[in-house]
Motif scaffolding. Structure first.
Motif, mmCIF file in Angstrom:
data_model
loop_
_atom_site.group_PDB
_atom_site.id
_atom_site.type_symbol
_atom_site.label_atom_id
_atom_site.label_comp_id
_atom_site.label_asym_id
_atom_site.label_seq_id
_atom_site.Cartn_x
_atom_site.Cartn_y
_atom_site.Cartn_z
ATOM 1 N N SER A 1 0.878 -1.173 0.000
ATOM 2 C CA SER A 1 0.000 0.000 0.000
ATOM 3 C C SER A 1 0.911 1.217 0.000
ATOM 4 C CB SER A 1 -0.909 0.017 1.232
ATOM 5 O OG SER A 1 -0.187 0.457 2.366
ATOM 6 N N ARG A 2 0.330 2.376 0.246
ATOM 7 C CA ARG A 2 1.152 3.585 0.286
ATOM 8 C C ARG A 2 2.167 3.530 1.423
ATOM 9 N NH1 ARG A 2 -0.283 7.360 4.105
ATOM 10 N NH2 ARG A 2 -2.162 6.878 5.256
ATOM 11 N N PHE A 3 1.954 2.649 2.411
ATOM 12 C CA PHE A 3 2.879 2.501 3.531
ATOM 13 C C PHE A 3 4.130 1.717 3.151
ATOM 14 C CE2 PHE A 3 -1.280 2.917 5.663
ATOM 15 C CZ PHE A 3 -1.027 4.055 6.409
ATOM 16 N N GLY A 4 4.082 0.942 2.067
ATOM 17 C CA GLY A 4 5.230 0.176 1.633
ATOM 18 C C GLY A 4 4.877 -1.258 1.280
ATOM 19 N N THR B 1 3.157 -10.819 16.638
ATOM 20 C CA THR B 1 2.055 -11.770 16.737
ATOM 21 C C THR B 1 0.973 -11.297 15.774
ATOM 22 O OG1 THR B 1 0.923 -10.558 18.473
ATOM 23 C CG2 THR B 1 2.567 -12.186 19.184
ATOM 24 N N PRO B 2 -0.008 -12.137 15.445
ATOM 25 C CA PRO B 2 -1.079 -11.679 14.554
ATOM 26 C C PRO B 2 -1.815 -10.443 15.086
ATOM 27 C CG PRO B 2 -1.130 -14.050 14.709
ATOM 28 C CD PRO B 2 -0.118 -13.576 15.716
ATOM 29 N N ASP B 3 -1.957 -10.338 16.415
ATOM 30 C CA ASP B 3 -2.630 -9.174 17.004
ATOM 31 C C ASP B 3 -1.837 -7.884 16.796
ATOM 32 O OD1 ASP B 3 -4.766 -10.693 17.970
ATOM 33 O OD2 ASP B 3 -3.681 -11.175 19.807
ATOM 34 N N GLN B 4 -0.523 -7.987 16.708
ATOM 35 C CA GLN B 4 0.319 -6.810 16.551
ATOM 36 C C GLN B 4 0.493 -6.399 15.093
ATOM 37 O OE1 GLN B 4 3.749 -8.609 18.383
ATOM 38 N NE2 GLN B 4 3.417 -7.552 20.330
ATOM 39 N N LEU B 5 0.104 -7.260 14.159
ATOM 40 C CA LEU B 5 0.381 -7.009 12.747
ATOM 41 C C LEU B 5 -0.339 -5.786 12.197
ATOM 42 C CD1 LEU B 5 1.775 -7.895 10.143
ATOM 43 C CD2 LEU B 5 -0.226 -9.318 9.671
ATOM 44 N N LEU B 6 -1.642 -5.700 12.369
ATOM 45 C CA LEU B 6 -2.392 -4.572 11.787
ATOM 46 C C LEU B 6 -1.925 -3.226 12.304
ATOM 47 C CD1 LEU B 6 -6.039 -5.901 11.467
ATOM 48 C CD2 LEU B 6 -4.255 -5.743 9.747
ATOM 49 N N SER C 1 0.771 1.783 10.928
ATOM 50 C CA SER C 1 1.510 2.895 11.532
ATOM 51 C C SER C 1 2.906 3.031 10.944
ATOM 52 C CB SER C 1 1.620 2.704 13.048
ATOM 53 O OG SER C 1 2.432 1.588 13.336
ATOM 54 N N HIS C 2 3.359 2.005 10.246
ATOM 55 C CA HIS C 2 4.701 2.039 9.672
ATOM 56 C C HIS C 2 4.705 2.947 8.453
ATOM 57 C CE1 HIS C 2 8.710 0.642 8.824
ATOM 58 N NE2 HIS C 2 8.359 0.503 7.560
ATOM 59 N N ASP C 3 5.699 3.783 8.354
ATOM 60 C CA ASP C 3 5.779 4.670 7.205
ATOM 61 C C ASP C 3 7.217 4.700 6.712
ATOM 62 O OD1 ASP C 3 5.148 6.429 5.238
ATOM 63 O OD2 ASP C 3 4.996 8.180 6.534
ATOM 64 N N MET C 4 7.521 3.832 5.750
ATOM 65 C CA MET C 4 8.874 3.813 5.212
ATOM 66 C C MET C 4 9.001 4.794 4.060
ATOM 67 S SD MET C 4 9.019 0.160 3.315
ATOM 68 C CE MET C 4 9.271 0.218 1.555
#
Length: 177
Positions: free
Chosen positions: A53-56, A128-133, A138-141
């Motif tokens: 996506s636009r996040f990478g 973990t799967p819970d932390q993935l979304l 929130s990641h912006d490379m």
């Protein structure tokens, strides 16, 4: 005749323990801004998901090992034992994807049903799967343009199309065995 019950103290019902999220459910709950490709085969190895996506661009590898997962420098420790083969395999697959689509990819190792300590080992995110979304959104490379997203998506699609077809032997002899 009317019978009344005495008021009994009501205790709050105990909530059932939350089941660990499944990776597929987490991935497919992403909104339509994400391009999702699953089960990419590369030279005897498998990438479970590639999402862009636009996040990478992110390559996601589900791990079967469970227990206490700890990031230790360039190594992944599971229940105190080093699992360097996980790092080597993920880095190799990630490099193959990057060379094919001509874009930087962030590798993510997903450990379902595990307790993960530390976010990164040798450039590989441990989640973990819970932390993935939350991590993905929130990641912006750096923001990818729509053209870059389309080019990466086309590259991922060509990888999927280039996989050899599975040959099934349907001869009567093979069926009888």
């Amino acid at each position: 005749m009317l019978l009344f019950r005495r008021n009994q103290k009501k205790t709050p019902t105990q909530a059932a323990p939350a089941r660990p999220a499944r990776l597929g459910d987490a991935i497919f709950s992403l909104n339509d801004d994400w391009y999702i490709r699953e089960d990419i085969g590369l030279d005897h190895h498998n990438i479970d998901f590639a999402v862009v996506s636009r996040f990478g661009l992110f390559t996601i590898f589900q791990q079967s090992a469970t227990g206490t997962v700890t990031a230790s420098g360039n190594s992944i420790m599971i229940n105190g034992n080093a699992h360097d083969y996980i790092v080597k395999t993920i880095k190799m697959c990630n490099a193959m994807i990057e060379s094919q689509v001509k874009a930087r990819a962030i590798p993510i190792a997903i450990f379902s049903g595990s307790d993960v300590h530390g976010l990164e080992a040798s450039g590989i995110k441990l989640l973990t799967p819970d932390q993935l979304l939350p991590y993905l959104t929130s990641h912006d490379m750096g923001t990818l343009s729509p053209k870059q997203i389309a080019d990466i998506s086309r590259g991922l699609r060509s990888l999927e199309a280039s996989k050899p077809a599975v040959k099934v032997n349907r001869s009567p002899v093979a069926l009888a065995q």
